[in-house]
Scaffold this motif. Structure first.
Motif, mmCIF file in Angstrom:
data_model
loop_
_atom_site.group_PDB
_atom_site.id
_atom_site.type_symbol
_atom_site.label_atom_id
_atom_site.label_comp_id
_atom_site.label_asym_id
_atom_site.label_seq_id
_atom_site.Cartn_x
_atom_site.Cartn_y
_atom_site.Cartn_z
ATOM 1 N N GLU A 110 -5.252 -1.593 -14.690
ATOM 2 C CA GLU A 110 -4.428 -2.049 -13.560
ATOM 3 C C GLU A 110 -3.684 -3.338 -13.908
ATOM 4 O O GLU A 110 -2.547 -3.536 -13.502
ATOM 5 N N ARG A 111 -4.347 -4.218 -14.695
ATOM 6 C CA ARG A 111 -3.648 -5.431 -15.142
ATOM 7 C C ARG A 111 -2.497 -5.052 -16.062
ATOM 8 O O ARG A 111 -1.429 -5.665 -16.030
ATOM 9 N N HIS A 112 -2.718 -4.046 -16.884
ATOM 10 C CA HIS A 112 -1.690 -3.619 -17.826
ATOM 11 C C HIS A 112 -0.456 -3.073 -17.101
ATOM 12 O O HIS A 112 0.680 -3.425 -17.431
ATOM 13 N N ASN A 130 0.474 0.454 0.447
ATOM 14 C CA ASN A 130 -0.018 -0.763 -0.204
ATOM 15 C C ASN A 130 1.168 -1.655 -0.543
ATOM 16 O O ASN A 130 1.714 -1.599 -1.643
ATOM 17 N N PRO A 131 1.588 -2.508 0.421
ATOM 18 C CA PRO A 131 2.802 -3.323 0.230
ATOM 19 C C PRO A 131 2.724 -4.297 -0.936
ATOM 20 O O PRO A 131 3.752 -4.823 -1.358
ATOM 21 N N ASN A 132 1.512 -4.556 -1.472
ATOM 22 C CA ASN A 132 1.364 -5.531 -2.557
ATOM 23 C C ASN A 132 1.233 -4.883 -3.926
ATOM 24 O O ASN A 132 0.844 -5.543 -4.893
ATOM 25 N N HIS A 133 1.537 -3.584 -4.025
ATOM 26 C CA HIS A 133 1.408 -2.866 -5.298
ATOM 27 C C HIS A 133 2.570 -3.292 -6.211
ATOM 28 O O HIS A 133 3.660 -2.731 -6.190
ATOM 29 N N ALA A 134 2.310 -4.318 -7.058
ATOM 30 C CA ALA A 134 3.376 -4.927 -7.858
ATOM 31 C C ALA A 134 3.999 -3.934 -8.831
ATOM 32 O O ALA A 134 5.215 -3.959 -9.071
ATOM 33 N N ALA A 135 3.179 -3.058 -9.432
ATOM 34 C CA ALA A 135 3.728 -2.097 -10.393
ATOM 35 C C ALA A 135 4.687 -1.127 -9.704
ATOM 36 O O ALA A 135 5.714 -0.741 -10.282
ATOM 37 N N LYS A 169 -3.825 -4.452 -8.184
ATOM 38 C CA LYS A 169 -5.051 -3.928 -7.594
ATOM 39 C C LYS A 169 -6.249 -4.216 -8.498
ATOM 40 O O LYS A 169 -6.112 -4.456 -9.693
ATOM 41 N N HIS A 170 -7.427 -4.154 -7.883
ATOM 42 C CA HIS A 170 -8.679 -4.229 -8.618
ATOM 43 C C HIS A 170 -9.579 -3.114 -8.101
ATOM 44 O O HIS A 170 -9.311 -2.516 -7.058
ATOM 45 N N TYR A 171 -10.648 -2.852 -8.849
ATOM 46 C CA TYR A 171 -11.627 -1.901 -8.354
ATOM 47 C C TYR A 171 -12.221 -2.453 -7.048
ATOM 48 O O TYR A 171 -12.514 -3.639 -6.971
ATOM 49 N N PRO A 172 -12.395 -1.631 -6.016
ATOM 50 C CA PRO A 172 -12.219 -0.180 -5.969
ATOM 51 C C PRO A 172 -10.848 0.277 -5.444
ATOM 52 O O PRO A 172 -10.596 1.478 -5.364
ATOM 53 N N PRO A 197 2.916 -12.293 -12.489
ATOM 54 C CA PRO A 197 3.898 -12.979 -13.349
ATOM 55 C C PRO A 197 3.612 -12.927 -14.853
ATOM 56 O O PRO A 197 4.248 -13.657 -15.599
ATOM 57 N N ASN A 198 2.691 -12.075 -15.300
ATOM 58 C CA ASN A 198 2.275 -12.146 -16.702
ATOM 59 C C ASN A 198 2.614 -10.899 -17.505
ATOM 60 O O ASN A 198 1.924 -10.561 -18.467
#
Length: 854
Positions: A529-531, A773-778, A536-539, A808-809
């Motif tokens: 998910e970071r990639h 999920n309004p915060n789903h950056a990907a 998001k994180h688990y779960p 931002p990374n």
């Protein structure tokens, strides 16, 4: 050239010029090779240089000392034994020296040091007093300092300060020591203001600046101000970047605070200064092993072994102990090699003793711990208490208590020793005293913990909202049908280890311990998910899994389990907190057997409250506060109700009290659930030849006992905070997801559409994801790329910038933003975005490079 005199050599010794002193001794021995007086002095010098091998060679050259009648020689032979931590022969030799020369001050002084090492502080103080009467004034400062240390231990704090003042007046080379003891004396009087004042006076006078800063850090930490202490040390490190002791004190302080990654970085910084220092590599190995950085630990231990391959003595023993910590199969062999190098070496004795305890070789463990207790009472008795061999002597408990309240980097008290005292007083059935000690121990530990019960509750709510009946039902066909993975779970201290041991007696079951196979899956999910940059994180990320990914992770787990035993019908992962991950278990393995162990909540609470998990991080942070334990119990109950509601295949719930009352009946129920034939072998669980590494290591080696049932009643008067929490019940989560459920791997469907240039379909997917999920950056980034391909550059720029604001990374996102800016004709912005992408790539490369060095 004249032969050097012993007085000249001792003068060099007093000045700390040990190398020159050794050289002069060798010159004497060229002229008089059998001179035992010089050989003994040389042995002392070697031992002071920590060249213990050569010190032992000197002892061998001297041979039996019974015929020696020279007090100076006997005193030096005793000093070699003292520096080798071999105290009984040292004391016997000094008694003989004093009989021969009652006015020999050095013999009296060294006798005082030996008595101090053996905790005989009153006798040590008398010996130092005798030495003070006989030695010259210019040599009295060290004796006053040691007299002050004895007075401190005996509670004679004013007398300690008097000795400190006399040492200060004498001055000389002891100024750092008198500063240390002065601070210790003020601390003993709880006079923190004057302790700090003494340090600041030394700093203003230019006396031992580095020593003063380190003492200031200790004083601050001793007042539970570890953050301020670390700030002072970091500030000093900027001025003295090559001071190894300063770096190591920062590493120690980081460990105390539970900042283990930071501690490892400081050790790595120390290794840049001294890359051939085997002791530093050994420390790094043990720190890495304790805190789940196995690759670093293994590489560091191997480096320590390579550096000491031609060495003997303490430095080799330390490397062997480090190797034992990372090589479970050969650990016993490495510990025994370390003890062959340095007989009685405390880390090796304790390590081997704990290994014996894990393997059920209780008598061997106890013998090792008793040996440690002879010369190191606190460490030895702490280990004996862990093995349930409790000291009955009130004097021993009083000594441990005194040490427990000595301030240190850990804080105003030693929580680990207070936990030991609580266990000892519980054994003696003084329950109010036991509870007072354990509460103080927990309060001290709790100050260093970042744990917040509300965060855990939010996590459990997300688990319930993620793993709904409808989600599990819609994805059950993707999991692996295997029944090989078998899980024993429940609240910590609920009896999971006992149930695991019973299972381990069956020939078709392999019990693997707390192997945390699910934790590895979760770490992999979070890394992915970071990639992709979902934010998001688990779960929360679980619904993004595709059927192929579900099957992949299930196969990964099966492959790992099969390495334990390719022929077993069931392989057991007994990690109590897997009760949080039952949804993930059923997603990967719809048919996996799950055995849930339940116990009276108040007994669970008391059992956790009395265990020192040393958990300044991670999942056991709840165990240091009765209210937090109560909240954890409520979270556990709410989750178990949820799993009972949403699972197709039921799990088996076993009550600990029933296992104790009717072990055979409980075992039959478990084997029936697992569809296995009965065998009496499951009832001989305490005789299994396998390691047990949990807090229950002692209990599972005993026959079933009833004393743990309703133990909470011994502490009933103290449990009101717990009872108030347990009186509540958390509301259950309604399953409202059926109409809004996205297909498995929906995000990746969108990526496939984008790859195939099906832009309308891709836009629909990413838009729908963002609606849920309004915060789903990907998804923001991908919607931006859809707009880019559609030629809507301004909208593309807005969406990609919004994604970067959330995550931002990601270098690739900045590169895409740079391309959008170029197409918009915004060249400065394009250049800046491209440079930021390169910075991120460089930073990632540096981090990866540092990790690969180990």
């Amino acid at each position: 050239m004249p032969v050097p005199s012993h007085s000249n050599i001792r003068t060099l010794q007093e000045k700390g010029e040990l190398t020159e002193a050794v050289s002069l001794c060798r010159r004497v021995l060229l002229d008089r090779p059998s001179d035992n007086q010089t050989i003994a002095l040389l042995g002392v010098l070697y031992a002071q240089q920590e060249d213990y091998e050569q010190a032992l060679v000197c002892l061998e050259r001297i041979g039996p000392s019974e015929s020696i009648d020279n007090a100076e020689t006997l005193t030096d032979i005793a000093a070699i034994h003292l520096l080798l931590q071999d105290y009984p022969p040292a004391l016997a030799l000094l008694d003989r020296a004093i009989t021969l020369a009652p006015d020999y001050a050095l013999a009296q002084a060294r006798r005082g040091l030996v008595l101090m090492k053996q905790w005989q502080f009153a006798d040590a103080k008398v010996a130092f007093g005798s030495a003070l009467l006989k030695c010259p004034g210019n040599q009295q400062a060290a004796l006053h300092i040691n007299s002050a240390r004895c007075a401190l231990y005996l509670g004679e704090n004013e007398a300690a300060l008097t000795h400190v003042e006399q040492a200060r007046e004498l001055g000389g080379s002891q100024r750092e020591q008198w500063l240390s003891v002065a601070v210790d004396s003020h601390i003993a009087l709880n006079d923190w203001e004057n302790a700090e004042a003494a340090i600041y006076q030394a700093l203003e006078a230019g006396i031992a600046e580095l020593k003063a800063v380190k003492l200031l850090a200790l004083v601050l930490a001793a007042q539970d101000k570890q953050g301020q202490a670390a700030h002072r040390l970091r500030k000093a490190l900027k001025k003295y970047p090559d001071d190894l002791d300063l770096i190591l004190q920062l590493a120690a302080l980081a460990r105390v605070q539970g900042h283990h990654g930071e501690a490892m970085r400081y050790l790595q910084q120390a290794l840049k200064l001294e890359p051939e220092n085997a002791s530093l590599w050994a420390q790094l190995a043990q720190l890495g092993q304790r805190h789940f950085n196995e690759l670093t630990a293994q590489a560091a231990a191997e480096k320590a072994m390579a550096l000491t391959e031609q060495e003997t003595g303490l430095v080799r023993a330390e490397a062997l102990v480090a190797m034992a910590s990372v090589d479970e199969d050969q650990a016993e062999n490495y510990y025994r090699q370390a003890l062959a190098q340095v007989p009685g070496y405390v880390p090796a004795c304790l390590g081997l003793g704990h290994l014996m305890l894990q393997w059920g070789r209780i008598d061997e463990a106890v013998a090792l711990f008793e040996g440690v207790a002879t010369n190191h009472p606190v460490a030895g008795y702490g280990a004996l208490i862990n093995a349930r061999r409790f000291p009955e002597d009130p004097e021993i408990l009083a000594k441990i208590e005194k040490i427990a309240y000595l301030p240190s980097l850990q804080g105003s008290v030693s929580s680990s020793l207070l936990f030991d005292l609580a266990a000892a007083w519980e054994h003696l059935k003084d329950y109010p005293k036991a509870f007072a000690f354990v509460t103080e121990a927990n309060n001290a530990s709790r100050k260093l913990l970042p744990y917040r019960a509300c965060d855990h509750r939010k996590h459990c709510v997300v688990l319930r909202r993620t793993f709904t009946r409808s989600y599990l039902e819609s994805n059950k066909e993707y999991g692996n049908p295997s029944t090989l993975p078998t899980f024993v779970l429940g609240m910590p201290r609920s009896g999971t280890t006992l149930v695991e041991q019973i299972l381990g007696g069956h020939p078709e079951i392999y019990v693997a311990g707390e192997i945390a196979v699910l934790s590895k899956v979760i770490q992999s999910l979070n890394a992915w998910e970071r990639h992709i940059g979902s934010g998001k994180h688990y779960p929360e990320c679980v619904p993004d899994l595709t059927p192929e990914q579900i099957q992949f992770y299930a196969k990964e787990v099966l492959d790992e389990l099969r390495q334990y035993d390719p022929d077993a019908k069931h392989i057991v992962d007994k990690l109590p907190h897997n009760f949080e991950h039952i949804g993930l278990i059923r997603l990967l393995f719809p048919n996996a057997p799950i055995i849930h162990v339940q116990r009276e909540p108040r007994d669970v609470a008391i059992s956790n409250y009395f265990v020192d998990y040393q958990a300044k991080f991670g999942g056991m942070g709840f165990a240091y506060d009765l209210t937090d334990i109560g909240d954890q119990l409520l979270d556990h109950q709410a989750l178990m109700r949820h799993w009972d509601h949403v699972l197709d295949k039921p799990l088996l719930t076993i009550h600990y009290e029933n296992v104790v009352a009717d072990t055979k009946g409980a075992a039959r129920s478990i084997l029936s659930y697992l569809e296995l034939e009965w065998t009496d072998a499951v009832l001989a669980y305490q005789n299994l030849e396998r390691a047990v590494k949990t807090a229950s290591v002692w209990q599972v080696r005993q026959p079933i006992y009833q004393t743990s049932k309703e133990k909470w009643r011994c502490y009933e008067a103290f449990l009101q905070p717990l009872e108030e929490v347990l009186a509540k019940q958390l509301p259950d989560e309604a399953d409202n997801s059926a109409g809004n459920l996205l297909p498995a791997g929906y995000f990746f469907h969108g990526m496939e559409h984008l790859k195939d240039n099906n832009l309308t379909q891709a836009e629909g997917v990413f838009t729908k994801i963002l609606q849920q999920n309004p915060n789903h950056a990907a998804a923001m980034h991908m919607l931006g790329m859809v707009r880019y391909r559609q030629g809507q550059l301004r909208l593309a720029e807005e969406w990609v910038n919004l994604a970067i604001k959330n995550q931002p990374n990601h270098a690739a996102w900045y590169n895409n933003l740079s391309a959008i800016y170029r197409d918009l004709g915004l060249n400065p912005e394009a250049l800046a975005a491209g440079q930021q992408a390169q910075k991120i790539k460089t930073r990632i490369k540096e981090v990866s490079g540092n990790e690969n060095k180990l």
